[in-house]
Scaffold this motif. Sequence first.
Motif, short mmCIF file in Angstrom:
data_model
loop_
_atom_site.label_atom_id
_atom_site.label_comp_id
_atom_site.label_asym_id
_atom_site.label_seq_id
_atom_site.Cartn_x
_atom_site.Cartn_y
_atom_site.Cartn_z
N UNK A 162 29.05 0.67 37.97
CA UNK A 162 28.33 -0.33 38.75
C UNK A 162 26.83 -0.15 38.48
N UNK A 163 26.40 1.09 38.45
CA UNK A 163 25.04 1.62 38.38
C UNK A 163 24.24 1.32 39.65
N UNK A 164 24.65 0.36 40.42
CA UNK A 164 24.09 0.11 41.75
C UNK A 164 25.17 -0.56 42.58
N UNK A 165 25.39 -0.03 43.78
CA UNK A 165 26.38 -0.67 44.65
C UNK A 165 25.76 -1.71 45.58
N UNK A 166 24.45 -1.86 45.53
CA UNK A 166 23.76 -2.80 46.41
C UNK A 166 24.27 -4.24 46.30
N UNK A 167 24.49 -4.79 45.11
CA UNK A 167 24.95 -6.18 45.04
C UNK A 167 26.30 -6.41 45.73
N UNK A 168 27.09 -5.35 45.89
CA UNK A 168 28.43 -5.50 46.47
C UNK A 168 28.48 -5.12 47.95
N UNK A 169 27.35 -4.75 48.53
CA UNK A 169 27.31 -4.25 49.91
C UNK A 169 27.88 -5.26 50.90
N UNK A 170 27.69 -6.53 50.68
CA UNK A 170 28.19 -7.55 51.59
C UNK A 170 29.70 -7.71 51.59
N UNK A 171 30.36 -7.14 50.61
CA UNK A 171 31.82 -7.28 50.53
C UNK A 171 32.54 -6.30 51.46
N UNK A 230 34.73 -4.04 53.38
CA UNK A 230 36.10 -3.55 53.23
C UNK A 230 36.89 -4.27 52.15
N UNK A 231 36.35 -5.31 51.57
CA UNK A 231 37.03 -6.01 50.47
C UNK A 231 36.66 -5.43 49.10
N UNK A 232 35.89 -4.35 49.08
CA UNK A 232 35.40 -3.78 47.83
C UNK A 232 35.83 -2.32 47.70
N UNK A 233 36.51 -2.00 46.59
CA UNK A 233 36.97 -0.64 46.32
C UNK A 233 36.49 -0.28 44.92
N UNK A 234 35.86 0.88 44.78
CA UNK A 234 35.30 1.26 43.48
C UNK A 234 35.46 2.75 43.23
N UNK A 235 35.48 3.09 41.94
CA UNK A 235 35.42 4.49 41.51
C UNK A 235 34.14 4.68 40.71
N UNK A 236 33.77 5.94 40.52
CA UNK A 236 32.52 6.30 39.84
C UNK A 236 32.73 6.32 38.32
N UNK A 237 31.80 5.70 37.62
CA UNK A 237 31.79 5.75 36.16
C UNK A 237 30.76 6.75 35.67
N UNK A 288 24.37 9.29 41.32
CA UNK A 288 23.95 9.22 42.71
C UNK A 288 24.82 8.35 43.60
N UNK A 289 25.81 7.66 43.06
CA UNK A 289 26.68 6.85 43.91
C UNK A 289 27.81 7.73 44.44
N UNK A 290 28.03 7.67 45.73
CA UNK A 290 29.04 8.48 46.39
C UNK A 290 30.40 7.77 46.31
N UNK A 291 31.03 7.88 45.15
CA UNK A 291 32.31 7.22 44.91
C UNK A 291 33.29 8.25 44.35
N UNK A 292 34.58 8.07 44.61
CA UNK A 292 35.55 8.99 44.02
C UNK A 292 35.66 8.78 42.51
N UNK A 293 36.06 9.82 41.79
CA UNK A 293 36.22 9.72 40.35
C UNK A 293 37.47 8.92 39.98
N UNK A 294 38.51 9.06 40.79
CA UNK A 294 39.74 8.30 40.58
C UNK A 294 40.45 8.18 41.91
#
Length: 153
Positions: free
Chosen positions: A37-46, A48-55, A60-66
């Motif tokens: 993503x490199x930034x999760x800001x554009x998706x902030x409005x989504x 609970x409809x947004x699920x992501x993992x870290x690339x 600095x994004x607090x996302x799971x690896x898988x």
Amino acid sequence: MKIAILSDTHLRDGRTLSPYVWDIVDNADLVLHAGDLTSDMPFAGLKERFVAVRGNCDYGLNLPEMMVYPCEKIRIGLVHGHQFLNLDRLNAAFEEDVSLLVFGHTHQPLLTRVEQRVVFNPGSPTQRRGQPRFSIGMLHVEGSDFELEHIFF
């Protein structure tokens, strides 16, 4: 259920998704993002409809690896994929009962099978990297049945 599948958006340095992609995302019941993503800001409005993992570019994004995401009666494995050298190793990383494995990293759309599992890469909506067109994925789920497609633009 309609699920938009994205990967490798690389939304930095003023880059954004096209209005065409935002329309698909806005009309989806859920959005799965396979990292970079490199930034999760554009998706902030989504929310609970947004699920992501870290690339590998998601510093600095607090996302799971898988993760394994349950959706209706299927289980979806979600990972960026930079950790694995080939599809067999990627497939082996998910020991759970996963029907569909979604990954990114290569920016190359792919829909194939590895053993009994469907493996899907949506490509990238912002960086083609040698591909003729940008792409995202769409997943339609009804119970234990699902159908995948690439959307090219």
